[in-house]
Write a protein that holds these residues in place. Structure first.
Motif, short mmCIF file in Angstrom:
data_model
loop_
_atom_site.label_atom_id
_atom_site.label_comp_id
_atom_site.label_asym_id
_atom_site.label_seq_id
_atom_site.Cartn_x
_atom_site.Cartn_y
_atom_site.Cartn_z
N ASN A 43 -9.17 -42.07 -31.66
CA ASN A 43 -9.48 -40.72 -31.39
C ASN A 43 -10.32 -40.26 -32.57
O ASN A 43 -9.58 -39.42 -33.37
CB ASN A 43 -8.28 -39.84 -31.01
N TYR A 44 -11.59 -40.74 -32.63
CA TYR A 44 -12.29 -40.22 -34.02
C TYR A 44 -13.05 -38.75 -33.64
O TYR A 44 -13.84 -38.22 -34.30
CB TYR A 44 -13.34 -41.20 -34.31
N GLY A 45 -13.10 -38.41 -32.31
CA GLY A 45 -13.63 -37.06 -32.24
C GLY A 45 -15.00 -37.64 -31.44
O GLY A 45 -15.52 -38.50 -31.81
N GLY A 46 -15.47 -36.51 -30.59
CA GLY A 46 -16.90 -36.69 -30.01
C GLY A 46 -17.68 -35.28 -30.60
O GLY A 46 -17.31 -34.27 -30.79
N TYR A 47 -18.96 -35.80 -30.41
CA TYR A 47 -20.01 -34.60 -30.82
C TYR A 47 -21.01 -34.42 -30.01
O TYR A 47 -21.54 -35.54 -29.50
CB TYR A 47 -20.27 -34.97 -32.30
N GLU A 48 -21.54 -33.17 -29.71
CA GLU A 48 -22.76 -33.14 -28.95
C GLU A 48 -23.76 -32.46 -29.86
O GLU A 48 -23.57 -31.71 -30.85
CB GLU A 48 -22.65 -32.27 -28.09
N LYS A 63 -15.20 -27.15 -30.63
CA LYS A 63 -15.38 -26.18 -31.80
C LYS A 63 -16.67 -26.64 -32.39
O LYS A 63 -17.21 -27.56 -32.20
CB LYS A 63 -14.27 -26.08 -32.75
N THR A 64 -17.20 -25.51 -33.18
CA THR A 64 -18.49 -25.76 -33.52
C THR A 64 -18.04 -26.61 -35.04
O THR A 64 -17.18 -26.35 -35.60
CB THR A 64 -19.20 -24.42 -34.21
N ALA A 65 -18.94 -27.73 -35.27
CA ALA A 65 -18.64 -28.81 -36.30
C ALA A 65 -19.47 -28.29 -37.56
O ALA A 65 -20.57 -28.87 -37.68
CB ALA A 65 -18.91 -29.97 -36.02
N GLU A 66 -19.22 -27.19 -38.22
CA GLU A 66 -20.10 -26.75 -39.27
C GLU A 66 -20.21 -27.91 -40.40
O GLU A 66 -19.08 -28.57 -40.97
CB GLU A 66 -19.18 -25.48 -40.21
N GLY A 67 -21.45 -28.06 -41.01
CA GLY A 67 -21.46 -29.08 -42.08
C GLY A 67 -21.47 -30.41 -41.70
O GLY A 67 -21.77 -31.22 -42.52
N LYS A 112 -23.03 -34.17 -43.38
CA LYS A 112 -21.98 -35.30 -43.57
C LYS A 112 -22.50 -36.62 -42.96
O LYS A 112 -22.31 -37.66 -43.45
CB LYS A 112 -20.70 -34.80 -43.20
N PHE A 113 -22.68 -36.60 -41.53
CA PHE A 113 -23.07 -37.74 -40.98
C PHE A 113 -24.45 -38.43 -41.30
O PHE A 113 -24.81 -39.39 -41.17
CB PHE A 113 -22.93 -37.47 -39.43
N GLY A 114 -25.29 -37.41 -41.91
CA GLY A 114 -26.55 -37.92 -42.57
C GLY A 114 -27.63 -37.65 -41.42
O GLY A 114 -28.71 -38.29 -41.62
N PHE A 115 -27.52 -36.76 -40.36
CA PHE A 115 -28.72 -36.78 -39.43
C PHE A 115 -29.79 -35.62 -40.00
O PHE A 115 -29.56 -35.07 -40.67
CB PHE A 115 -27.56 -35.85 -38.29
N GLU A 116 -30.66 -35.97 -39.23
CA GLU A 116 -31.88 -35.33 -39.52
C GLU A 116 -32.56 -34.70 -38.27
O GLU A 116 -32.53 -35.05 -37.20
CB GLU A 116 -33.14 -36.21 -40.09
N GLY A 117 -32.99 -33.22 -38.56
CA GLY A 117 -33.69 -32.47 -37.51
C GLY A 117 -32.37 -32.10 -36.31
O GLY A 117 -32.71 -32.09 -35.15
N ILE A 118 -31.39 -31.97 -36.48
CA ILE A 118 -29.93 -31.39 -35.98
C ILE A 118 -29.69 -30.11 -36.42
O ILE A 118 -29.28 -29.79 -37.65
CB ILE A 118 -28.99 -32.42 -35.88
N SER A 119 -29.63 -29.05 -35.50
CA SER A 119 -29.26 -27.70 -35.99
C SER A 119 -27.91 -27.31 -35.58
O SER A 119 -27.17 -26.33 -36.35
CB SER A 119 -30.34 -26.59 -35.33
N LEU A 120 -27.49 -28.21 -34.73
CA LEU A 120 -25.89 -27.63 -34.64
C LEU A 120 -25.29 -28.93 -33.80
O LEU A 120 -25.55 -29.80 -33.12
CB LEU A 120 -25.86 -26.72 -33.23
N LEU A 121 -23.94 -29.10 -34.37
CA LEU A 121 -22.91 -29.94 -33.68
C LEU A 121 -21.76 -29.44 -33.13
O LEU A 121 -21.31 -28.67 -33.78
CB LEU A 121 -22.61 -31.00 -34.88
N LEU A 122 -21.46 -29.81 -31.75
CA LEU A 122 -20.28 -29.32 -31.18
C LEU A 122 -19.28 -30.33 -31.15
O LEU A 122 -19.57 -31.53 -30.85
CB LEU A 122 -20.62 -28.84 -29.65
N GLU A 123 -18.07 -30.07 -31.56
CA GLU A 123 -16.96 -31.04 -31.74
C GLU A 123 -16.10 -31.04 -30.60
O GLU A 123 -15.65 -29.92 -30.33
CB GLU A 123 -16.25 -31.13 -33.18
N ASN A 124 -15.64 -32.28 -30.05
CA ASN A 124 -14.79 -32.37 -28.91
C ASN A 124 -13.57 -33.26 -29.51
O ASN A 124 -13.82 -34.29 -29.79
CB ASN A 124 -15.32 -33.16 -27.70
#
Ligand SMILES: Cc1cc2nc3c(=O)[nH]c(=O)nc-3n(C[C@H](O)[C@H](O)[C@H](O)COP(=O)(O)OP(=O)(O)OC[C@H]3O[C@@H](n4cnc5c(N)ncnc54)[C@H](O)[C@@H]3O)c2cc1C
Length: 379
Positions: A110-115, A150-154, A158-170
């Motif tokens: 259970n490492y979590g999922g992200y959109e 929840k929103t995954a601030e920062g 941390k994951f090193g993505f480029e061109g991503i404005s928002l991550l939502l965490e599950n």
């Protein structure tokens, strides 16, 4: 019957109470359930591949029940009550799979999922954020856990993505090793006395008195009931069923030093998905680039999708990080106009359990069990 088949073979290998066509997650769960409920039943699984060869050993191993953008789309189609039931089925399905095989046997983490959302998707991302409390309430009732989304601030940096404005965490999303899962299912089915035949393609079905004849190139099998768990390939036997094949292409990198990415990720409304595994990055998707071409039961890859996957890796997921693709493959899913699997009697004494709509990890165990119970009731 082939001239090569002996009297003994014909007598002891070709007749069963129930024949299951297709040895994927659904077929094996059905077989296990049949033997648990009625140990005296003589059950065989006929599988066309040398290994299970549809989706169950080819998938990405997301133990998921829907990202927020997917849930919004599905709620539009089936309403809030329908969606509640669907999420409940998926969540209970995951619990059932974990209970049946154990977390270690399927490498459940259970490492979590992200959109992920791009800056251009502002409208969609705002809509998704506005729905967080709505879906959290549903998930709290179903799972007992609070603040699942929840929103995954920062975390994008941390994951090193480029061109991503928002991550939502599950926080409840997890990953498994689908190969391990299938090894465990096969071993459990065999232990319970299920006969499994590989490289055995069913080419037709016939009714003869109160027996079903299951036609294969190795000879004709006979049984009382047939359960078709051959997913998208069912169209070869029953072309009118509401099943549309969808090929999924996948790539995996060689191990990447200090890979920062950990979890399961959904990008571009779920049309792309990626995860970490064994220090590598696995990425699949791109069906939306040419739906028609990917509406096929032919395995294979296309330059269009493969180059889009590599571009996504180098520009968004692993920017500035050297990587090499080690392997690519494809698998075949089954979709349709409805979101639910089809579990029904298609002709007298011939049942089917197909169309997990690209979510077989969550839906496969229950689908197999539901079908098995229908078959048992009909005996
Ligand atoms: C690339 C990809 C990624 C995916 N990622 C995920 C994910 O992350 N999470 C998730 O939940 N789901 C995922 N899925 C979907 C999931 O894998 C499927 O929903 C699930 O495996 C379906 O299981 P099944 O048993 O119904 O079908 P299958 O696994 O396709 O099994 C059907 C079996 O029937 C056999 N067969 C077909 N025709 C015949 C015949 N005539 N005679 C004998 N045997 C036959 C096939 O060889 C096959 O083994 C993914 C699928 C793909 C392709």
């Amino acid at each position: 019957m082939s001239a090569m088949i002996s009297y003994w073979e014909k007598k002891h290998f070709f007749n069963y109470d129930i024949i299951i066509v297709g040895g994927g997650i659904v077929g094996l769960n059905a077989a296990i359930c049949l033997k648990k409920e009625s140990p005296d039943l003589n059950v065989a699984v006929l599988e066309m591949g040398f290994l299970p060869s549809g989706a169950s050993t080819k998938n990405a191993g997301f133990a998921c029940f829907g990202s927020i953008s997917e849930l919004i789309e599905q709620e539009k189609i089936i309403g809030t009550a329908g969606l509640y039931n669907l999420i409940d089925k998926r969540w209970q399905g995951l619990l059932k799979l974990r209970k049946l095989l154990g977390d270690r046997s399927i490498a459940y983490h259970n490492y979590g999922g992200y959109e992920l959302f791009k800056p251009l998707e502002n409208e969609l991302s705002s809509l998704c954020v506005s729905k967080i409390s709505h879906y959290n309430q549903i998930l709290r009732e179903i799972s007992g856990f609070s603040d699942v989304f929840k929103t995954a601030e920062g975390k994008a940096s941390k994951f090193g993505f480029e061109g991503i404005s928002l991550l939502l965490e599950n926080t409840l999303e997890a990953q498994i090793d689908p190969g391990k899962m299938m090894v465990a299912l096969l071993s459990m089915a065999k232990k319970q006395g299920v006969s499994i035949f590989n490289s055995c393609t069913v080419t037709g079905l016939q009714e003869e008195g109160d027996e079903q004849i299951v036609i294969t190139p190795h000879g004709n099998f006979s049984c009382k009931r047939v359960l078709l768990c051959n997913n998208a390939f069912i169209k070869d036997l029953f072309p009118s069923l509401d099943v549309i094949p969808g090929r999924g292409q996948v790539v995996i990198t060689k191990p990447i030093k200090h890979l920062k990415i950990k979890g399961t990720f959904h990008y571009d409304k779920g049309y792309y998905y990626f995860r970490n595994i064994d220090g590598r990055l696995l990425l699949g998707g791109g069906r939306n680039l040419d739906f028609k071409a990917e509406e096929t039961t032919e395995f294979g890859s296309t330059e269009l999708v493969q180059s889009a996957l590599v571009k996504l890796l180098s520009e968004v997921i692993l920017p500035g990080i050297p990587f090499e693709i080690e392997q690519s493959w494809s698998g075949i899913m089954a979709f349709g106009s409805a979101i639910d699997p089809i579990i029904k009697e298609v002709t007298p004494n011939v049942f089917c359990a197909v169309r997990c709509n690209g979510m077989g990890i969550a839906m496969g165990t229950q689908t197999g069990e539901d079908a098995a119970m229908r078959v048992i009731k009909s005996l």
